[in-house]
Design a protein around this motif. Sequence first.
Motif, PDB file in Angstrom:
ATOM      1  N   ASN A 294      34.146  29.174 -16.145  1.00  0.00           N
ATOM      2  CA  ASN A 294      34.081  29.612 -14.590  1.00  0.00           C
ATOM      3  C   ASN A 294      33.418  30.752 -14.364  1.00  0.00           C
ATOM      4  O   ASN A 294      33.564  30.365 -13.201  1.00  0.00           O
ATOM      5  CB  ASN A 294      36.250  29.659 -14.360  1.00  0.00           C
ATOM      6  CG  ASN A 294      36.505  28.270 -14.298  1.00  0.00           C
ATOM      7  OD1 ASN A 294      36.244  27.162 -14.120  1.00  0.00           O
ATOM      8  ND2 ASN A 294      38.158  28.395 -14.302  1.00  0.00           N
ATOM      9  N   ASN A 331      46.144  21.147  -2.126  1.00  0.00           N
ATOM     10  CA  ASN A 331      47.554  21.341  -2.565  1.00  0.00           C
ATOM     11  C   ASN A 331      48.934  21.708  -0.882  1.00  0.00           C
ATOM     12  O   ASN A 331      48.487  23.197  -0.911  1.00  0.00           O
ATOM     13  CB  ASN A 331      47.966  22.701  -3.475  1.00  0.00           C
ATOM     14  CG  ASN A 331      49.395  22.921  -3.869  1.00  0.00           C
ATOM     15  OD1 ASN A 331      50.580  22.048  -3.466  1.00  0.00           O
ATOM     16  ND2 ASN A 331      49.621  23.242  -5.257  1.00  0.00           N
ATOM     17  N   ASP A 334      51.257  25.061  -1.721  1.00  0.00           N
ATOM     18  CA  ASP A 334      50.796  25.860  -1.676  1.00  0.00           C
ATOM     19  C   ASP A 334      49.571  26.497  -0.701  1.00  0.00           C
ATOM     20  O   ASP A 334      48.261  26.028  -1.062  1.00  0.00           O
ATOM     21  CB  ASP A 334      49.853  26.514  -3.078  1.00  0.00           C
ATOM     22  CG  ASP A 334      49.958  28.219  -3.606  1.00  0.00           C
ATOM     23  OD1 ASP A 334      49.556  28.847  -2.340  1.00  0.00           O
ATOM     24  OD2 ASP A 334      50.117  28.982  -4.783  1.00  0.00           O
ATOM     25  N   VAL A 337      46.608  28.977  -1.649  1.00  0.00           N
ATOM     26  CA  VAL A 337      45.572  28.846  -2.700  1.00  0.00           C
ATOM     27  C   VAL A 337      44.446  27.788  -2.462  1.00  0.00           C
ATOM     28  O   VAL A 337      43.850  27.464  -2.057  1.00  0.00           O
ATOM     29  CB  VAL A 337      46.480  27.945  -3.695  1.00  0.00           C
ATOM     30  CG1 VAL A 337      45.612  27.423  -5.300  1.00  0.00           C
ATOM     31  CG2 VAL A 337      47.187  29.033  -4.783  1.00  0.00           C
ATOM     32  N   ALA A 417      42.713  29.342 -21.838  1.00  0.00           N
ATOM     33  CA  ALA A 417      42.121  28.218 -20.694  1.00  0.00           C
ATOM     34  C   ALA A 417      41.426  27.367 -21.210  1.00  0.00           C
ATOM     35  O   ALA A 417      42.062  25.921 -20.407  1.00  0.00           O
ATOM     36  CB  ALA A 417      41.277  29.159 -19.267  1.00  0.00           C
ATOM     37  N   ASP A 420      44.147  25.030 -22.997  1.00  0.00           N
ATOM     38  CA  ASP A 420      45.179  24.499 -22.175  1.00  0.00           C
ATOM     39  C   ASP A 420      44.197  22.732 -21.629  1.00  0.00           C
ATOM     40  O   ASP A 420      45.128  22.086 -22.021  1.00  0.00           O
ATOM     41  CB  ASP A 420      45.386  24.975 -21.202  1.00  0.00           C
ATOM     42  CG  ASP A 420      45.970  24.606 -20.782  1.00  0.00           C
ATOM     43  OD1 ASP A 420      47.685  24.136 -20.570  1.00  0.00           O
ATOM     44  OD2 ASP A 420      45.733  24.221 -18.789  1.00  0.00           O
ATOM     45  N   VAL A 421      43.022  23.303 -21.181  1.00  0.00           N
ATOM     46  CA  VAL A 421      42.513  22.596 -20.037  1.00  0.00           C
ATOM     47  C   VAL A 421      42.560  20.877 -21.109  1.00  0.00           C
ATOM     48  O   VAL A 421      42.268  20.464 -20.657  1.00  0.00           O
ATOM     49  CB  VAL A 421      41.346  22.760 -19.088  1.00  0.00           C
ATOM     50  CG1 VAL A 421      40.395  21.792 -18.613  1.00  0.00           C
ATOM     51  CG2 VAL A 421      41.860  23.586 -18.426  1.00  0.00           C
ATOM     52  N   ARG A 424      45.376  19.218 -22.011  1.00  0.00           N
ATOM     53  CA  ARG A 424      45.453  18.169 -21.572  1.00  0.00           C
ATOM     54  C   ARG A 424      44.820  17.049 -20.914  1.00  0.00           C
ATOM     55  O   ARG A 424      45.595  16.327 -20.753  1.00  0.00           O
ATOM     56  CB  ARG A 424      45.671  19.416 -19.657  1.00  0.00           C
ATOM     57  CG  ARG A 424      47.181  20.378 -19.825  1.00  0.00           C
ATOM     58  CD  ARG A 424      46.709  21.059 -18.798  1.00  0.00           C
ATOM     59  NE  ARG A 424      48.061  22.268 -18.647  1.00  0.00           N
ATOM     60  CZ  ARG A 424      49.072  21.788 -18.410  1.00  0.00           C
ATOM     61  NH1 ARG A 424      49.524  21.231 -17.009  1.00  0.00           N
ATOM     62  NH2 ARG A 424      50.117  23.523 -18.239  1.00  0.00           N
ATOM     63  N   ILE A 438      44.311  18.395 -12.647  1.00  0.00           N
ATOM     64  CA  ILE A 438      45.078  19.662 -13.836  1.00  0.00           C
ATOM     65  C   ILE A 438      44.804  21.255 -13.102  1.00  0.00           C
ATOM     66  O   ILE A 438      43.585  21.054 -12.318  1.00  0.00           O
ATOM     67  CB  ILE A 438      44.008  19.558 -15.683  1.00  0.00           C
ATOM     68  CG1 ILE A 438      44.274  18.239 -15.900  1.00  0.00           C
ATOM     69  CG2 ILE A 438      45.354  20.611 -16.160  1.00  0.00           C
ATOM     70  CD1 ILE A 438      43.581  18.036 -16.782  1.00  0.00           C
ATOM     71  N   HIS A 439      45.572  21.666 -12.578  1.00  0.00           N
ATOM     72  CA  HIS A 439      45.699  23.072 -11.816  1.00  0.00           C
ATOM     73  C   HIS A 439      44.607  22.517 -10.667  1.00  0.00           C
ATOM     74  O   HIS A 439      44.031  23.342 -10.122  1.00  0.00           O
ATOM     75  CB  HIS A 439      45.305  23.824 -13.033  1.00  0.00           C
ATOM     76  CG  HIS A 439      45.997  24.147 -14.296  1.00  0.00           C
ATOM     77  ND1 HIS A 439      46.426  24.031 -14.425  1.00  0.00           N
ATOM     78  CD2 HIS A 439      44.938  24.414 -15.985  1.00  0.00           C
ATOM     79  CE1 HIS A 439      47.753  24.682 -15.348  1.00  0.00           C
ATOM     80  NE2 HIS A 439      46.411  24.269 -16.478  1.00  0.00           N
ATOM     81  N   ASN A 440      45.004  22.001  -9.797  1.00  0.00           N
ATOM     82  CA  ASN A 440      44.693  21.960  -8.853  1.00  0.00           C
ATOM     83  C   ASN A 440      42.682  21.032  -8.909  1.00  0.00           C
ATOM     84  O   ASN A 440      42.233  21.484  -7.775  1.00  0.00           O
ATOM     85  CB  ASN A 440      44.464  22.707  -7.341  1.00  0.00           C
ATOM     86  CG  ASN A 440      46.117  23.480  -7.481  1.00  0.00           C
ATOM     87  OD1 ASN A 440      46.706  22.079  -7.413  1.00  0.00           O
ATOM     88  ND2 ASN A 440      46.003  25.013  -7.357  1.00  0.00           N
ATOM     89  N   GLU A 443      39.842  16.393 -12.357  1.00  0.00           N
ATOM     90  CA  GLU A 443      38.855  16.692 -13.443  1.00  0.00           C
ATOM     91  C   GLU A 443      38.672  15.328 -14.734  1.00  0.00           C
ATOM     92  O   GLU A 443      39.289  14.679 -14.722  1.00  0.00           O
ATOM     93  CB  GLU A 443      39.491  17.572 -15.466  1.00  0.00           C
ATOM     94  CG  GLU A 443      40.231  19.187 -14.345  1.00  0.00           C
ATOM     95  CD  GLU A 443      38.468  20.111 -13.998  1.00  0.00           C
ATOM     96  OE1 GLU A 443      37.732  19.801 -13.822  1.00  0.00           O
ATOM     97  OE2 GLU A 443      39.849  21.264 -14.126  1.00  0.00           O
TER      98      GLU A 443
END
Length: 525
Positions: A294, A331, A334, A337, A417, A420-421, A424, A438-440, A443
């Motif tokens: 990232n 989102n 939120d 974000v 991360a 995790d990604v 997932r 995934i996490h907004n 992917e």
Amino acid sequence: MSEVQVLGGSVERDDEVLTPGALEFLGGLHDAFAARRDELLAARGKRRDEAKRTGKLDFLPETAEIRESAWKVAEAPAALRDRRVEITGPTDRKMTINALNSGAKVWLADLEDANTPHWANVVSGQVNLRDAVRETISLESGGKSYNLRDDVEHATIVVRPRGWHLDERNLEIGGRQAVGALVDFGLYFFHNAKALLAKGSGPYFYLAKMESHLEARLWDDVFTHSEKALGIDHGTVRATVLIETIPAAFEMEEILYELRDHASGLNAGRWDYLFSIIKYFRDAGERFVLPDRNSVTMTAPFMRAYTELLVSTCHKRGAFAIGGMAAFIPNRKDPEVTEKAMNKVRDDKSREAGDGFDGSWVAHPGMVDICREEFDKVLGDKPNQLDRLRDDVHVTADQLLDLSGTEGGATAAGLRAAVDVGIRYIASWLSGNGAAAIHNLMEDAATAEISRSQVWQWVNNSTQLDTGEKVSEELVRTVIGEVRAGLADVIPAEFLGEAVELFEQVALAEQFADFLTLPAYERIK
């Protein structure tokens, strides 16, 4: 003509796409081009071995005349002259309708990285595309009705077939598995080319994962063969090539040249491009070790060199330059974000428009307006900025490979991360969903590729994290175990276990797997 056998199970409405005529057409494509595909895949390995030995790539001396001579690609058809916003997504029925209604100029109908090649997806995707072309597509789901709107201009369909490396095991042609790219292209072209032309559009494609101009030449021959077989004018097919591998970045002009009668433009990817750099130079020492994924933005010097070369190359040759993906998903729960992410998307699209790109990608209908607004500021009433030649750009081979100016480092949070990604996404892919929220972020397979390849690279270079720890197999297995425990209530056990096994396999194996989707394909039912 080789015999074509359908080995996959029954899928609703499969008789509409797996017709005798379509299968005969696929058999002809396979007989003409499968062997060349095999040879070109073997050539990839030889070139990679040379990069391993030398630690570099360069522009090809044998094609210097192409780069230095005057030529342009064919003029774009009317349906492809304005591409300021392109929405991407798989060909499931709901996404198809939403994409066509989104207000985007183009829909990248993805049969590749955002689609898992479960046989049901392969066949139903073609059914949905057939209905979309004829504007008969609708859906009743969850008490809601989805239909094509009459008050918006529907996006132009541009289909992305699978890359050359993937086979289709549910079709056997001449006693061997069919080539996935030829199956995806062939079925769509056979059933829809004439219907598209009748409505003022045409058979348009995105070409993924290519590594050389010789692979582009193969596609060009496929197009010419197919046009002749259906009695369609030469040059009817138009293709935009994703420059998402590092060797292809050194052959942009040659790729356009090989496809010049069928070329539409080039696209600048991100995750696949970074994945390719790691894959190509995975054993070339620390100078090719990337920091957290990232932190590698499109403004990193080597990424700027790549995108600026792409824009200048395209406009020099009369082709469109298409920017990268805005993967963010709004989102509603939120707003803070969402606001921060949308501001980043706006900045990204503003930069691309300012650099000379003719359009860019979004993954969600909620991002279409932002992308369009930023390109409208630069384009105004013009459909594109092909007239902006970027003669100021001069990119060297060293600049494309110089990662030294990249900010950031490897962190423990980045390692977690990636694990995790990666897990997932693989779990989602195995379950049949290749476009995973995934996490907004929306992917696709490229995300899992950069995640697992980065872990592999860090392990094999004993990269030091911000905590002082060095990345080792033991550390990665510890993180995998912790991530797995945290996902136990999130992902069904049947997919979580296999996803963990596969991630560990492709992240820690001694021999680097060229594509994780190859061993993943063996695991799907």
